[in-house]
Design a protein around this motif. Structure first.
Motif, short mmCIF file in Angstrom:
data_model
loop_
_atom_site.label_atom_id
_atom_site.label_comp_id
_atom_site.label_asym_id
_atom_site.label_seq_id
_atom_site.Cartn_x
_atom_site.Cartn_y
_atom_site.Cartn_z
N CYS A 1 0.84 -1.21 0.00
CA CYS A 1 0.00 0.00 0.00
C CYS A 1 0.87 1.25 0.00
O CYS A 1 0.59 2.21 -0.73
CB CYS A 1 -0.92 0.00 1.22
SG CYS A 1 -2.35 -1.06 1.05
N PHE B 1 -4.43 -3.41 -4.18
CA PHE B 1 -4.50 -2.14 -3.46
C PHE B 1 -5.11 -1.07 -4.36
O PHE B 1 -4.64 -0.85 -5.46
CB PHE B 1 -3.11 -1.72 -2.98
CG PHE B 1 -2.39 -2.82 -2.25
CD1 PHE B 1 -2.99 -3.46 -1.18
CD2 PHE B 1 -1.15 -3.24 -2.65
CE1 PHE B 1 -2.35 -4.49 -0.52
CE2 PHE B 1 -0.49 -4.27 -1.99
CZ PHE B 1 -1.10 -4.90 -0.93
N SER C 1 -5.33 1.54 -0.10
CA SER C 1 -5.70 0.52 0.89
C SER C 1 -6.06 -0.77 0.18
O SER C 1 -6.26 -0.80 -1.03
CB SER C 1 -6.86 1.01 1.76
OG SER C 1 -8.01 1.18 0.98
#
Length: 172
Positions: free
Chosen positions: A22, A57, A71
């Protein structure tokens, strides 16, 4: 659900890498979009789309405050944020206070040479005129490098942009 937990446990070394993934994706997109001005969709496809892990992600780009938040599947799990600071570039907020980071002022670097073409790399743009070391075969180097720039599979491109060889402080 038990199967999901078992699969997660069996692949825990990859799960441990999720925060790093991430962070990498957030900072890469922040730098390439806000520093170099590249298109975000191209960056996602070519610069961070090479890995199935990175494709997990999802990035949210905020053009107004020049930030990228990333995220796992856009869920806020393992969320990482990078911000663009004028004059400094992309900064990953790894637990740091965003307001404090945004107050950072760039420190001017030493002046660029008046004629960069006359100043040797890395301070300037002049390449070394030193010959290759004895025993180094330029043809073999070329035959090893050239395939890196060929796209043998149009469905899975390499997207190689450049290769720089530095030997004893000199670009070859």
């Amino acid at each position: 659900m038990a199967a999901g937990l078992l699969a997660g446990y069996a692949n825990r070394e990859y799960i441990d890498e999720f925060p790093i993934g991430c962070a990498l994706k957030a900072k890469t997109i922040c730098a390439t979009v806000f520093v170099t001005g590249r298109d975000a969709a191209v960056v996602e496809r070519e610069d961070t789309g090479f890995s199935s892990l990175l494709r997990l992600f999802h990035a949210r780009i905020n053009a107004e405050d020049k930030s990228v938040t990333c995220s796992l599947l856009g869920s806020c799990i393992y969320e990482k944020k990078a911000v663009h600071i004028d004059g400094l570039g992309a900064v990953l907020l790894s637990g740091s206070d965003e307001r404090a980071i945004r107050r950072w002022e760039p420190t001017p670097s030493t002046a660029e040479p008046a004629d960069p073409g006359s100043v040797p790399w890395p301070r300037g743009d002049k390449l070394s005129d030193r010959p290759l070391p004895a025993g180094v075969d330029r043809v073999k180097i070329a035959s090893a490098v050239e395939p890196l720039f060929i796209e043998p599979n149009q469905d899975k491109k390499r997207h190689t942009r450049a290769l720089v060889i530095v030997h004893e402080g000199h670009i070859k």
